[in-house]
Scaffold this motif. Structure first.
Motif, mmCIF file in Angstrom:
data_model
loop_
_atom_site.group_PDB
_atom_site.id
_atom_site.type_symbol
_atom_site.label_atom_id
_atom_site.label_comp_id
_atom_site.label_asym_id
_atom_site.label_seq_id
_atom_site.Cartn_x
_atom_site.Cartn_y
_atom_site.Cartn_z
ATOM 1 N N ARG A 202 34.745 -27.372 19.421
ATOM 2 C CA ARG A 202 34.587 -25.910 19.481
ATOM 3 C C ARG A 202 34.553 -25.374 18.054
ATOM 4 N NH1 ARG A 202 36.949 -23.620 24.288
ATOM 5 N NH2 ARG A 202 36.263 -21.662 23.387
ATOM 6 N N PRO A 203 33.363 -25.150 17.500
ATOM 7 C CA PRO A 203 33.272 -24.652 16.120
ATOM 8 C C PRO A 203 33.996 -23.325 15.897
ATOM 9 C CG PRO A 203 31.128 -25.360 16.921
ATOM 10 C CD PRO A 203 32.070 -25.406 18.098
ATOM 11 N N SER A 204 34.108 -22.510 16.951
ATOM 12 C CA SER A 204 34.790 -21.221 16.780
ATOM 13 C C SER A 204 36.272 -21.420 16.452
ATOM 14 C CB SER A 204 34.629 -20.362 18.032
ATOM 15 O OG SER A 204 35.207 -21.011 19.149
ATOM 16 N N ILE A 205 36.885 -22.443 17.033
ATOM 17 C CA ILE A 205 38.298 -22.711 16.738
ATOM 18 C C ILE A 205 38.436 -23.263 15.324
ATOM 19 C CG2 ILE A 205 40.335 -24.060 17.397
ATOM 20 C CD1 ILE A 205 39.358 -23.912 20.288
ATOM 21 N N VAL A 206 37.481 -24.084 14.898
ATOM 22 C CA VAL A 206 37.500 -24.592 13.519
ATOM 23 C C VAL A 206 37.370 -23.424 12.547
ATOM 24 C CG1 VAL A 206 36.302 -26.014 11.834
ATOM 25 C CG2 VAL A 206 36.638 -26.865 14.153
ATOM 26 N N THR A 207 36.466 -22.512 12.850
ATOM 27 C CA THR A 207 36.303 -21.328 11.996
ATOM 28 C C THR A 207 37.582 -20.498 11.975
ATOM 29 O OG1 THR A 207 33.950 -21.295 12.488
ATOM 30 C CG2 THR A 207 34.902 -19.276 11.619
ATOM 31 N N PHE A 208 38.224 -20.365 13.128
ATOM 32 C CA PHE A 208 39.491 -19.621 13.206
ATOM 33 C C PHE A 208 40.561 -20.274 12.335
ATOM 34 C CE2 PHE A 208 43.540 -18.755 15.537
ATOM 35 C CZ PHE A 208 43.613 -17.403 15.243
ATOM 36 N N SER A 209 40.509 -21.600 12.218
ATOM 37 C CA SER A 209 41.515 -22.303 11.409
ATOM 38 C C SER A 209 41.421 -21.892 9.938
ATOM 39 C CB SER A 209 41.355 -23.814 11.546
ATOM 40 O OG SER A 209 40.226 -24.282 10.823
ATOM 41 N N TYR A 210 40.224 -21.504 9.480
ATOM 42 C CA TYR A 210 40.070 -21.102 8.081
ATOM 43 C C TYR A 210 40.807 -19.798 7.767
ATOM 44 C CZ TYR A 210 36.572 -24.761 8.028
ATOM 45 O OH TYR A 210 35.942 -25.968 8.120
ATOM 46 N N PHE A 211 41.063 -18.993 8.785
ATOM 47 C CA PHE A 211 41.898 -17.800 8.602
ATOM 48 C C PHE A 211 43.287 -18.208 8.111
ATOM 49 C CE2 PHE A 211 45.172 -15.103 10.603
ATOM 50 C CZ PHE A 211 44.968 -13.943 9.885
ATOM 51 N N PHE A 212 43.832 -19.275 8.706
ATOM 52 C CA PHE A 212 45.151 -19.748 8.297
ATOM 53 C C PHE A 212 45.091 -20.438 6.941
ATOM 54 C CE2 PHE A 212 45.618 -19.246 12.850
ATOM 55 C CZ PHE A 212 46.780 -18.487 12.887
ATOM 56 N N ALA A 213 43.954 -21.043 6.612
ATOM 57 C CA ALA A 213 43.798 -21.606 5.262
ATOM 58 C C ALA A 213 43.865 -20.489 4.223
ATOM 59 C CB ALA A 213 42.486 -22.371 5.162
ATOM 60 N N ALA A 214 43.245 -19.359 4.541
ATOM 61 C CA ALA A 214 43.300 -18.218 3.621
ATOM 62 C C ALA A 214 44.729 -17.682 3.511
ATOM 63 C CB ALA A 214 42.349 -17.117 4.094
ATOM 64 N N LEU A 215 45.444 -17.644 4.640
ATOM 65 C CA LEU A 215 46.843 -17.207 4.599
ATOM 66 C C LEU A 215 47.701 -18.160 3.772
ATOM 67 C CD1 LEU A 215 47.717 -15.926 8.189
ATOM 68 C CD2 LEU A 215 47.510 -14.602 6.090
ATOM 69 N N GLN A 216 47.403 -19.446 3.882
ATOM 70 C CA GLN A 216 48.131 -20.440 3.100
ATOM 71 C C GLN A 216 47.908 -20.201 1.615
ATOM 72 O OE1 GLN A 216 46.254 -23.695 2.029
ATOM 73 N NE2 GLN A 216 48.017 -24.218 0.792
ATOM 74 N N ALA A 217 46.678 -19.940 1.228
ATOM 75 C CA ALA A 217 46.373 -19.653 -0.171
ATOM 76 C C ALA A 217 47.025 -18.340 -0.614
ATOM 77 C CB ALA A 217 44.861 -19.596 -0.377
ATOM 78 N N LEU A 218 47.068 -17.359 0.279
ATOM 79 C CA LEU A 218 47.725 -16.093 -0.034
ATOM 80 C C LEU A 218 49.217 -16.290 -0.272
ATOM 81 C CD1 LEU A 218 47.274 -12.993 -0.218
ATOM 82 C CD2 LEU A 218 47.931 -12.901 2.180
ATOM 83 N N GLY A 219 49.844 -17.126 0.551
ATOM 84 C CA GLY A 219 51.259 -17.443 0.348
ATOM 85 C C GLY A 219 51.495 -18.099 -1.000
ATOM 86 N N ALA A 220 50.591 -18.988 -1.387
ATOM 87 C CA ALA A 220 50.712 -19.648 -2.695
ATOM 88 C C ALA A 220 50.570 -18.624 -3.819
ATOM 89 C CB ALA A 220 49.660 -20.739 -2.827
ATOM 90 N N LEU A 221 49.615 -17.722 -3.685
ATOM 91 C CA LEU A 221 49.440 -16.685 -4.711
ATOM 92 C C LEU A 221 50.672 -15.792 -4.814
ATOM 93 C CD1 LEU A 221 45.729 -15.572 -4.280
ATOM 94 C CD2 LEU A 221 46.746 -16.818 -6.180
ATOM 95 N N GLY A 222 51.304 -15.529 -3.673
ATOM 96 C CA GLY A 222 52.514 -14.718 -3.682
ATOM 97 C C GLY A 222 53.646 -15.359 -4.458
ATOM 98 N N MET A 223 53.636 -16.678 -4.550
ATOM 99 C CA MET A 223 54.662 -17.366 -5.340
ATOM 100 C C MET A 223 54.228 -17.545 -6.787
ATOM 101 S SD MET A 223 56.342 -20.187 -2.814
ATOM 102 C CE MET A 223 54.847 -21.052 -2.418
ATOM 103 N N ILE A 224 52.927 -17.631 -7.023
ATOM 104 C CA ILE A 224 52.430 -17.934 -8.368
ATOM 105 C C ILE A 224 52.329 -16.684 -9.246
ATOM 106 C CG2 ILE A 224 50.373 -18.690 -9.625
ATOM 107 C CD1 ILE A 224 49.874 -20.639 -7.298
ATOM 108 N N LEU A 225 51.832 -15.591 -8.697
ATOM 109 C CA LEU A 225 51.535 -14.414 -9.516
ATOM 110 C C LEU A 225 52.759 -13.702 -10.102
ATOM 111 C CD1 LEU A 225 48.468 -12.912 -7.609
ATOM 112 C CD2 LEU A 225 48.514 -14.317 -9.675
ATOM 113 N N PRO A 226 53.859 -13.522 -9.350
ATOM 114 C CA PRO A 226 55.016 -12.867 -9.982
ATOM 115 C C PRO A 226 55.615 -13.749 -11.081
ATOM 116 C CG PRO A 226 55.206 -12.825 -7.591
ATOM 117 C CD PRO A 226 54.074 -13.738 -7.923
#
Length: 98
Positions: A35-59
């Protein structure tokens, strides 16, 4: 380091780790169900993962070593679900070939 800084780091760390888990789970589920739609949905969480990393790196709370380590691990983890999918499917293909 203030208690607010520790709280913020913990929250961003929790976001990074839990989003990475959901990314891997939805990626594998989408590939298993074809189901490609579920794979695409998984990239939303990849972006959240990167956002969490930025939240620790930037301050300015962490030393540069920890910032580089978090940035490196976050960047590498973006490719781990695809790599693990390739490893698992390759092993199973070889297993069925014998």
């Amino acid at each position: 380091m203030t208690s607010e800084a520790v709280r913020d780091l913990m929250l961003y760390g929790m976001l990074m780790v839990s989003a990475a888990g959901f990314y891997a789970m939805f990626y594998a589920l989408g590939r298993m169900l074809e189901r490609p739609s579920i794979v695409t949905f998984s990239y939303f969480f990849a972006a959240l993962q990167a956002l969490g990393a930025l939240g620790m790196i930037l301050p300015p709370y962490l030393d540069p070593f920890w910032k580089y380590l978090i940035a490196f691990s976050s960047a590498v983890y973006l490719f781990i679900p695809q790599g693990m999918w390739w490893v698992v499917t390759t092993f199973h293909e070889k297993e069925h070939a014998h």
